[in-house]
Design an enzyme around this catalytic site. Structure first.
Site, PDB file in Angstrom:
ATOM      1  N   LYS A  89      22.595 -28.647  12.481  1.00 35.51           N
ATOM      2  CA  LYS A  89      23.440 -27.539  12.046  1.00 35.51           C
ATOM      3  C   LYS A  89      22.897 -26.255  12.630  1.00 35.51           C
ATOM      4  O   LYS A  89      21.694 -25.970  12.523  1.00 35.51           O
ATOM      5  CB  LYS A  89      23.427 -27.452  10.504  1.00 35.51           C
ATOM      6  N   GLN A 110      15.962 -22.775  13.298  1.00 35.80           N
ATOM      7  CA  GLN A 110      17.015 -23.288  12.417  1.00 35.80           C
ATOM      8  C   GLN A 110      16.516 -24.450  11.540  1.00 35.80           C
ATOM      9  O   GLN A 110      16.954 -24.601  10.407  1.00 35.80           O
ATOM     10  CB  GLN A 110      18.206 -23.740  13.288  1.00 35.80           C
ATOM     11  N   LYS A 125      21.144 -25.866  17.793  1.00 32.02           N
ATOM     12  CA  LYS A 125      21.704 -24.596  18.289  1.00 32.02           C
ATOM     13  C   LYS A 125      22.322 -24.844  19.649  1.00 32.02           C
ATOM     14  O   LYS A 125      21.926 -25.766  20.355  1.00 32.02           O
ATOM     15  CB  LYS A 125      20.590 -23.550  18.440  1.00 32.02           C
ATOM     16  N   GLY A 164      29.254 -20.151  14.440  1.00 35.36           N
ATOM     17  CA  GLY A 164      29.166 -18.955  15.266  1.00 35.36           C
ATOM     18  C   GLY A 164      27.746 -18.426  15.386  1.00 35.36           C
ATOM     19  O   GLY A 164      26.832 -18.857  14.678  1.00 35.36           O
ATOM     20  N   ASP A 165      27.556 -17.510  16.300  1.00 31.77           N
ATOM     21  CA  ASP A 165      26.340 -16.720  16.464  1.00 31.77           C
ATOM     22  C   ASP A 165      26.796 -15.537  17.323  1.00 31.77           C
ATOM     23  O   ASP A 165      28.004 -15.243  17.351  1.00 31.77           O
ATOM     24  CB  ASP A 165      25.228 -17.566  17.145  1.00 31.77           C
ATOM     25  N   ASN A 239      28.868  -9.054  12.912  1.00 34.00           N
ATOM     26  CA  ASN A 239      29.125  -9.621  11.603  1.00 34.00           C
ATOM     27  C   ASN A 239      27.978  -9.433  10.604  1.00 34.00           C
ATOM     28  O   ASN A 239      28.194  -9.034   9.457  1.00 34.00           O
ATOM     29  CB  ASN A 239      29.417 -11.104  11.882  1.00 34.00           C
ATOM     30  N   SER A 375      27.731 -21.914   5.369  1.00 37.03           N
ATOM     31  CA  SER A 375      28.292 -22.933   6.270  1.00 37.03           C
ATOM     32  C   SER A 375      28.166 -24.315   5.634  1.00 37.03           C
ATOM     33  O   SER A 375      29.083 -25.139   5.704  1.00 37.03           O
ATOM     34  CB  SER A 375      27.546 -22.939   7.608  1.00 37.03           C
TER      35      SER A 375
HETATM   36  N1  GLU Z   1      24.170 -18.578  13.729  1.00 35.57           N
HETATM   37  C1  GLU Z   1      23.855 -18.491  12.339  1.00 35.57           C
HETATM   38  C2  GLU Z   1      22.353 -18.640  12.158  1.00 35.57           C
HETATM   39  O1  GLU Z   1      21.611 -18.174  12.985  1.00 35.57           O
HETATM   40  C3  GLU Z   1      24.690 -19.415  11.482  1.00 35.57           C
HETATM   41  C4  GLU Z   1      24.599 -20.871  11.784  1.00 35.57           C
HETATM   42  C5  GLU Z   1      25.567 -21.750  11.019  1.00 35.57           C
HETATM   43  O2  GLU Z   1      26.318 -21.236  10.191  1.00 35.57           O
HETATM   44  O3  GLU Z   1      25.538 -22.955  11.288  1.00 35.57           O
HETATM   45  O4  GLU Z   1      21.854 -19.161  11.198  1.00 35.57           O
END
Ligand code: GLU
Length: 442
Positions: A89, A110, A125, A164-165, A239, A375
């Site tokens: 994820k 992550q 990622k 997203g990112d 965001n 998420s």
């Molecule tokens: N890109 C966001 C993070 O850095 C969200 C990742 C997600 O929702 O999977 O955690």
């Protein structure tokens, strides 16, 4: 050489030329030492060798056509880092700076962040060096479709769930979701951050920024303080920054700065978020326009927001945006607390400066976990085929951030020193994943 040093040397040798990835690995290895050296179970199970090597690294060609009919090519990535506690994820980043080192540092972070949420999500990622800036709607759509044409082979609601990112918001997720559905003939929660008409969760858009402010408030409360009445410097205007600013304002703080990659604004009267949202979310314009529209504001195209005097600093732009000099300036100006909204926004040296000056510092893995946490709640709603109300999701987010704060503070106290939230977050995140890896044996 100790086990940690051995692994560090091997990781450095195998990943030459990946500074961001090594920075993320070094920080984790340095802080989990008290745990790893207390029990040889980690060494016997090669936990550190395994956790620093992705399960899978996927790199692919993304061809697309520009508005002049020319074919263009970018490189796509998906790093499936660790799925010990749940499906991979993590977000997808579209930015010209994207390379293997950046995606690997993000995927590595992550793992620990997702573990801290307490929810069943592993670490991954992805992204591309495609630059969305200045591209037409059609070019973006064509790129997203092409990107998903290849990515669709590697992901699935129970395998790997991107989101997203930087450079990937609701619009891009929509195009990618449409293409996934078309190729696989599956209507499943394979992406999060979806639109509300097709399986998205209420409060996902706000989640990272809100979560950042909730945990910053938890950290201040533990020091008998709060956001109310504080002057807050925020970097970024995406965001994370926008919804962090909104929550700070709701709690009675004053946000005086925001930025984008061209420059930054200072508004001593407090940022008017309606104007920022119109510029960034509606017109997709530059933050400079804010100073044209709001008379009390200044625009600067050099320097950084960190030169403005503030009580709380929330870096919400990108990695390594806050360096040692910035940290010294903030400390000189008596900053009380720093919460990281972006991923790894402070350099190692900057973190050292904050910690030496006893500034309350909440690292990204804990501070920005609200986004990925919601998420995971979106995944739950998709699996249940239900949609929860805004207040239900926001209430859960608040609880999750409090849970992260408590776990982080407790691990800090147990293994390092009270309020060493950097060690606390890394250790608490690591322990759950390591236990799962050991239990599963492979
Ligand atoms: N890109 C966001 C993070 O850095 C969200 C990742 C997600 O929702 O999977 O955690």
């Amino acid at each position: 050489m100790s086990y940690i040093e051995e692994v560090r040397a091997a990781v450095a040798a195998r990943n030459a030329g990946q500074p961001e990835f090594m920075q993320a690995v070094d920080e984790v290895l340095n802080t989990i030492r008290p745990v790893v050296e207390s029990d040889d179970v980690y060494k016997r199970n090669a936990v550190l060798e395994r956790i620093t090597e992705p399960d899978r690294q996927i790199m692919f060609r993304v061809p697309w056509t520009d508005d002049n009919g020319n074919m263009r090519v970018n490189r796509g990535y998906r790093i499936q880092f660790n799925n010990a506690i749940g499906p991979y994820k993590g977000g997808l980043r579209l930015h010209p700076s994207v390379n293997l080192s950046i995606i690997k540092f993000l995927g590595f972070e992550q793992i620990f962040k997702n573990s801290l949420t307490g929810l069943p999500i592993g670490g991954g990622k992805g992204g591309s060096d495609f630059d969305p800036k200045g591209k037409s709607e059609r070019e973006i759509r064509d790129f997203c479709h092409s990107f998903m044409t290849e990515l669709s082979r590697h992901i699935g609601a129970d395998t790997d769930v991107p989101a997203g990112d930087i450079g990937v918001g609701g619009r891009e997720i929509g195009y990618m979701y449409g293409q996934y559905k078309r190729i696989k003939n599956l209507y499943e929660g394979v992406l999060t951050g979806k639109g509300l008409t097709y399986g998205g969760s209420l409060a996902r858009t706000e989640a990272t920024g809100y979560g950042l402010v909730y945990i910053t408030e938890n950290m201040l409360a533990a020091a008998n303080d709060g956001i109310k009445g504080k002057t807050v410097a925020i970097s970024g205007s995406g965001n994370v920054a926008i919804y962090a600013a909104q929550k700070v304002q709701t709690l009675g703080g004053k946000v005086v700065t925001m930025s984008d990659s061209n420059g930054w604004i200072y508004d001593p009267n407090g940022i008017d978020l309606a104007v920022v949202k119109d510029i960034k979310e509606v017109k997709r314009g530059r933050i400079k326009e804010y100073a044209d529209r709001v008379k009390s504001a200044e625009y600067h195209d050099s320097g950084k927001v960190w030169q403005v005097k503030c009580d709380v600093a929330l870096p919400c732009a990108t990695q390594n945006e806050l360096d040692e000099n910035d940290a010294h300036t903030l400390v000189k100006n008596k900053v009380k607390a720093v919460g990281e909204g972006a991923n790894m926004p402070s350099t190692t040296e900057a973190i050292n400066v904050f910690q030496a000056a006893n500034v309350l510092f909440m690292p990204a893995k804990a501070a920005n976990a609200g986004g990925v946490a919601v998420s995971a709640l979106e995944m739950s709603q998709n699996s249940q085929r239900l949609a929860w109300t805004f207040d239900e999701v926001d209430g859960k987010l608040k609880g999750i951030m409090k849970g992260i704060f408590d776990k982080t503070a407790e691990a800090a106290k147990l293994y390092s020193k009270p309020a060493d939230y950097v060690s606390g977050a890394n250790i608490a995140g690591f322990l759950k994943v390591a236990q799962a890896m050991i239990a599963q044996g492979v």
